[in-house]
Design a protein around this motif. Structure first.
Motif, mmCIF file in Angstrom:
data_model
loop_
_atom_site.group_PDB
_atom_site.id
_atom_site.type_symbol
_atom_site.label_atom_id
_atom_site.label_comp_id
_atom_site.label_asym_id
_atom_site.label_seq_id
_atom_site.Cartn_x
_atom_site.Cartn_y
_atom_site.Cartn_z
ATOM 1 N N THR A 141 0.831 -1.207 0.000
ATOM 2 C CA THR A 141 0.000 0.000 0.000
ATOM 3 C C THR A 141 0.862 1.251 0.000
ATOM 4 O O THR A 141 0.601 2.213 -0.734
ATOM 5 C CB THR A 141 -0.933 0.009 1.224
ATOM 6 O OG1 THR A 141 -1.751 -1.167 1.213
ATOM 7 C CG2 THR A 141 -1.834 1.234 1.221
ATOM 8 N N GLU A 144 2.433 1.576 -3.534
ATOM 9 C CA GLU A 144 1.461 1.861 -4.588
ATOM 10 C C GLU A 144 0.908 3.278 -4.437
ATOM 11 O O GLU A 144 0.746 3.999 -5.426
ATOM 12 C CB GLU A 144 0.328 0.832 -4.578
ATOM 13 C CG GLU A 144 -0.509 0.873 -5.834
ATOM 14 C CD GLU A 144 -1.509 -0.263 -5.923
ATOM 15 O OE1 GLU A 144 -1.878 -0.633 -7.054
ATOM 16 O OE2 GLU A 144 -1.939 -0.778 -4.864
ATOM 17 N N GLU A 145 0.630 3.688 -3.191
ATOM 18 C CA GLU A 145 0.144 5.042 -2.960
ATOM 19 C C GLU A 145 1.203 6.087 -3.342
ATOM 20 O O GLU A 145 0.875 7.217 -3.698
ATOM 21 C CB GLU A 145 -0.249 5.219 -1.499
ATOM 22 C CG GLU A 145 -1.496 4.457 -1.075
ATOM 23 C CD GLU A 145 -2.749 4.983 -1.753
ATOM 24 O OE1 GLU A 145 -2.899 6.214 -1.833
ATOM 25 O OE2 GLU A 145 -3.569 4.162 -2.210
ATOM 26 N N SER A 149 3.521 1.140 -9.662
ATOM 27 C CA SER A 149 2.482 0.185 -10.055
ATOM 28 C C SER A 149 2.499 -0.972 -9.049
ATOM 29 O O SER A 149 3.458 -1.124 -8.274
ATOM 30 C CB SER A 149 2.739 -0.343 -11.462
ATOM 31 O OG SER A 149 3.882 -1.202 -11.470
ATOM 32 N N LEU A 150 1.451 -1.797 -9.077
ATOM 33 C CA LEU A 150 1.407 -2.904 -8.118
ATOM 34 C C LEU A 150 2.581 -3.851 -8.322
ATOM 35 O O LEU A 150 3.186 -4.330 -7.355
ATOM 36 C CB LEU A 150 0.084 -3.657 -8.245
ATOM 37 C CG LEU A 150 -0.133 -4.785 -7.239
ATOM 38 C CD1 LEU A 150 -0.042 -4.270 -5.802
ATOM 39 C CD2 LEU A 150 -1.495 -5.461 -7.471
ATOM 40 N N ALA A 153 5.568 -2.144 -6.994
ATOM 41 C CA ALA A 153 5.482 -2.118 -5.533
ATOM 42 C C ALA A 153 5.929 -3.460 -4.948
ATOM 43 O O ALA A 153 6.646 -3.504 -3.941
ATOM 44 C CB ALA A 153 4.052 -1.794 -5.088
#
Length: 244
Positions: A141, A144-145, A149-150, A153
């Motif tokens: 989290t 990504e925040e 990108s996921l 991350a």
């Protein structure tokens, strides 16, 4: 379902047994006592028989919660991960500071329980443990925040955690050696330093490096070394984020 019948033998892949009566012994008691034993005597001292003696419990009572030593190790490793401060995504601009605090918390947990580094490669599917899952989700989290990108991350989390585990493994081994010697870190280094300087004499860069480190506070030096390496990792991740 027995441990041998499971497609992936692990405490996290079999249903937890339900007991109608109130058990005299709980899984939590088993894990807590196992950690006390490990902290006091190290991984080589851990056995189901010795643990049962500490708990004053028979094998049947223990095995109703933990099928074998491998499952026990999965449980104690996940319990240690439960000591780590979960990062709060909060302000995305603070992702570096947030990650740094989490990395320090992870390192501190490993150094409080130095035996853990010797079993990290032998804990089956420990990454399915609830505490490890919560930590992984929280770190994903944060990244990504912050704009990763996921997939990026996930790579960032793996890189940071791998760095912390790698350096903590060396530190834990060093601190375990110190504990067995009965000497302080400074006493050990004062005795070792002349031989170390003699060994590096033919190597000019190592010789200069050792000369610069003479007389340093070793505990503080380890802390600085950890921070410096972590900054290198985060600098690399920052560069990747900027390019993206």
């Amino acid at each position: 379902m027995s441990a041998d019948e499971q497609p992936f033998p692990s405490v996290w892949t079999r249903p937890r047994r339900q007991r109608r009566e109130q058990p005299a012994l709980t899984r939590e008691q088993i894990v807590s006592t196992a950690i006390e034993l490990l902290d006091a005597e190290g991984i080589d001292a851990l056995s189901m028989r010795k643990l049962g003696t500490r708990l004053n419990a028979g094998a049947t009572s223990m095995y109703s919660h933990v099928a074998n030593k491998d499952e026990l190790i999965e449980l104690v490793v996940d319990e240690i991960y439960g000591e780590i401060e979960l990062p709060d995504a909060g302000d995305p601009a603070e992702w570096r500071a947030t990650t740094t605090r989490c990395a320090h918390s992870l390192r501190s947990a490993f150094l409080r329980h130095p035996w853990i580094v010797s079993v990290l490669g032998e804990v089956g599917v420990a990454y399915l443990g609830p505490n490890i899952l919560r930590l992984s989700e929280s770190l994903l989290t944060v990244f990504e925040e912050a704009g990763f990108s996921l997939t990026e991350a996930d790579e960032a989390v793996n890189t940071v955690v791998s760095y912390v585990i790698g350096i903590s493994t060396s530190e834990a081994a060093w601190l375990t050696t110190l504990a067995r010697s009965g000497r302080s870190e400074q006493e050990w280094m004062d005795r070792l330093w002349p031989a170390a300087e003699q060994a590096v004499a033919p190597y000019p860069r190592l010789r200069r490096l050792y000369a610069a480190q003479r007389g340093q506070d070793r505990g503080g030096a380890r802390e600085d070394h950890f921070d410096g390496g972590l900054a290198c990792v985060l600098d690399g991740l920052e560069a990747r984020r900027a390019r993206a």
